[in-house]
Design an enzyme around this catalytic site. Sequence first.
Site, PDB file in Angstrom:
ATOM      1  N   ASP A  10     -12.354 -10.003  -1.231  1.00 43.69           N
ATOM      2  CA  ASP A  10     -13.679 -10.082  -0.624  1.00 43.69           C
ATOM      3  C   ASP A  10     -14.603  -9.197  -1.443  1.00 43.69           C
ATOM      4  OD1 ASP A  10     -12.751  -7.613   0.421  1.00 43.69           O
ATOM      5  OD2 ASP A  10     -12.567  -8.393   2.457  1.00 43.69           O
ATOM      6  N   HIS A  13     -10.434  -5.792  -2.635  1.00 42.20           N
ATOM      7  CA  HIS A  13     -11.552  -5.653  -1.694  1.00 42.20           C
ATOM      8  C   HIS A  13     -12.650  -4.898  -2.447  1.00 42.20           C
ATOM      9  CE1 HIS A  13      -9.149  -7.016   1.697  1.00 42.20           C
ATOM     10  NE2 HIS A  13      -8.206  -6.156   1.393  1.00 42.20           N
ATOM     11  N   ASN A  69       2.106  -5.182  -3.171  1.00 41.66           N
ATOM     12  CA  ASN A  69       0.691  -5.480  -2.914  1.00 41.66           C
ATOM     13  C   ASN A  69      -0.075  -4.180  -2.643  1.00 41.66           C
ATOM     14  OD1 ASN A  69      -1.305  -7.630  -2.313  1.00 41.66           O
ATOM     15  ND2 ASN A  69      -1.255  -6.839  -0.210  1.00 41.66           N
ATOM     16  N   GLU A  97      -6.327 -10.574  -1.440  1.00 37.82           N
ATOM     17  CA  GLU A  97      -7.180 -10.337  -0.270  1.00 37.82           C
ATOM     18  C   GLU A  97      -8.635 -10.226  -0.682  1.00 37.82           C
ATOM     19  OE1 GLU A  97      -5.714  -7.039   2.091  1.00 37.82           O
ATOM     20  OE2 GLU A  97      -3.632  -7.617   1.789  1.00 37.82           O
ATOM     21  N   GLU A 121       0.801  -1.238   0.000  1.00 35.82           N
ATOM     22  CA  GLU A 121       0.000   0.000   0.000  1.00 35.82           C
ATOM     23  C   GLU A 121       0.829   1.282   0.000  1.00 35.82           C
ATOM     24  OE1 GLU A 121      -2.695  -0.386   3.308  1.00 35.82           O
ATOM     25  OE2 GLU A 121      -3.816  -2.000   2.344  1.00 35.82           O
TER      26      GLU A 121
HETATM   27  C1  XIL Z   1      -6.686  -6.056   8.009  1.00 32.16           C
HETATM   28  C2  XIL Z   1      -7.116  -7.203   8.889  1.00 32.16           C
HETATM   29  O1  XIL Z   1      -8.034  -7.975   8.192  1.00 32.16           O
HETATM   30  C3  XIL Z   1      -7.715  -6.692  10.168  1.00 32.16           C
HETATM   31  O2  XIL Z   1      -7.939  -7.774  11.061  1.00 32.16           O
HETATM   32  C4  XIL Z   1      -6.796  -5.665  10.825  1.00 32.16           C
HETATM   33  O3  XIL Z   1      -7.458  -5.105  11.907  1.00 32.16           O
HETATM   34  C5  XIL Z   1      -6.431  -4.587   9.835  1.00 32.16           C
HETATM   35  O4  XIL Z   1      -5.853  -5.162   8.690  1.00 32.16           O
HETATM   36  N1  XIL Z   1      -5.065  -4.414   3.491  1.00 32.16           N
HETATM   37  C6  XIL Z   1      -4.134  -5.304   3.975  1.00 32.16           C
HETATM   38  C7  XIL Z   1      -4.494  -6.182   5.109  1.00 32.16           C
HETATM   39  O5  XIL Z   1      -3.053  -5.434   3.389  1.00 32.16           O
HETATM   40  O6  XIL Z   1      -3.384  -6.456   5.911  1.00 32.16           O
HETATM   41  C8  XIL Z   1      -5.605  -5.603   5.922  1.00 32.16           C
HETATM   42  O7  XIL Z   1      -5.978  -6.556   6.915  1.00 32.16           O
HETATM   43  C9  XIL Z   1      -6.773  -5.220   5.051  1.00 32.16           C
HETATM   44  C10 XIL Z   1      -6.366  -4.192   4.030  1.00 32.16           C
END
Ligand code: XIL
Length: 454
Positions: free
Chosen positions: A266, A235, A198, A264, A157
């Site tokens: 969802d 996401h 990422n 990741e 990020e």
């Molecule tokens: C999130 C986790 O899911 C949570 O449990 C935590 O509180 C915060 O981080 N981007 C990422 C992940 O790279 O590491 C994040 O995960 C979600 C967004």
Amino acid sequence: MRRSRAILTVLTTGALTAGALTVLSPAADAASTLGSAAAGQGRYFGTAVSINRLSDATYSSILNREFNSVTAENEMKIDALEPQQNQFNYTTADRLITRANEMGAKVRGHTLAWHSQQPGWMQSMSGTALRNAMKNHITQVMTHYKGKIDSWDVVNEAFDDSNGGRRDSNLQRTGNDWIEDAFKTARAADPAVKLCYNDYNTDNWTWAKTQGVYNMVKDFKARGVPIDCVGFQSHFNSGSPYPSNYRTTLQNFADLGVDVQITELDIEGSGTTQANTYANVVRDCLAVTRCNGITVWGIRDSDSWRASGTPLLFDANGNPKQAYTSTLAALGGSTSSPSPSTSSSASPSPSVSQSSGTRACTATVTVNAWTGGFVTSVKVTAGSAALTGWTTGLTLPAGSAVTNSWSATASGTSGAVSFTNVGYNGTVPAGGTTEFGFQGTGSAPSTTATCTAR
Ligand code: XIL
């Protein structure tokens, strides 16, 4: 022999050279889990794991059954692994490695350098001290996990959400070269593991942030800064919806010479809409040869960091949702066929080749000819096993010659010529396709081609 070769003539689907093999028996037992179906496509299907949930029996059994890759949801972040400067605590994260080994699953390492979830001591650092602390963290952690991780999110990020430039952070303020410094440090610490960048909101090809990351990766490849993969968090929700050009984005990054991974996933929503979007994401990954796999960010909706959006594949009771069924189907699996023992877990029989382990391909030739010249495009289609490489051959009429080719390396320019995959398109999932082409002078070749699989 695992690497037995099979030669097929275009438009015939039989006749293997390797003797006595039954060919291409239709997929009698479609894989019945996400992981086994993905494996059948040469991919992995993973999930984020929250280690304190492993004691939940429902969670634990779905994990074992469905997934063949894991990512620690929080336990490999900087604050977890280095709570005090230079005091590393690997105990919790190591439990996930043990579990992954028991499952035969890959591990994605997440994440080494990030503006978020930094321990307090790091948050208050700056300048050279912070840069050195970042590099020390990368070196120590990667050394500890050497040989145990498939891909590391080296940097997470680092880009701004709107303007395509860098995100302001304490790491960014150590100098614009902090990202390449992180990747070089990572390569030195472990030359074998895949190194990924990422990020989120990099899914839509038209978004400035996507372009910003793309240009960085392009620049890294041009200058030889080590980078092997790009992770798309993906996401998806109403503010950041699944874009119709997602496949284009994945392919364009892959064309830079990096692997792509959906890291990741969802998708907020429910019912058919959500199910269709999951299936689209799977199809997009399968369409891109260098898309290694998909990780969903949790197992049940109730495990999600965005639980209210019910964005995952299992409901709070652990029952598979409609999105699960569509995802499995898009992976080529099926819930209806109870596959007795998933064949993808590579039974190491030394001498007997199973037809499912025999690589085969076909080549379909399309020719556009004019007086004195032609352009030929060739589609290579994998049989029921994923390819690790391919060569197609065809014969040019007397007087014709190949003048140039793309997405393949040509051998010979006249008479019998052959074309072999280049670095990025040798891997083709079972049933998947890849295309190459060539141009020539003289009259066009016939559309009969051989395909040799590796
Ligand atoms: C999130 C986790 O899911 C949570 O449990 C935590 O509180 C915060 O981080 N981007 C990422 C992940 O790279 O590491 C994040 O995960 C979600 C967004």
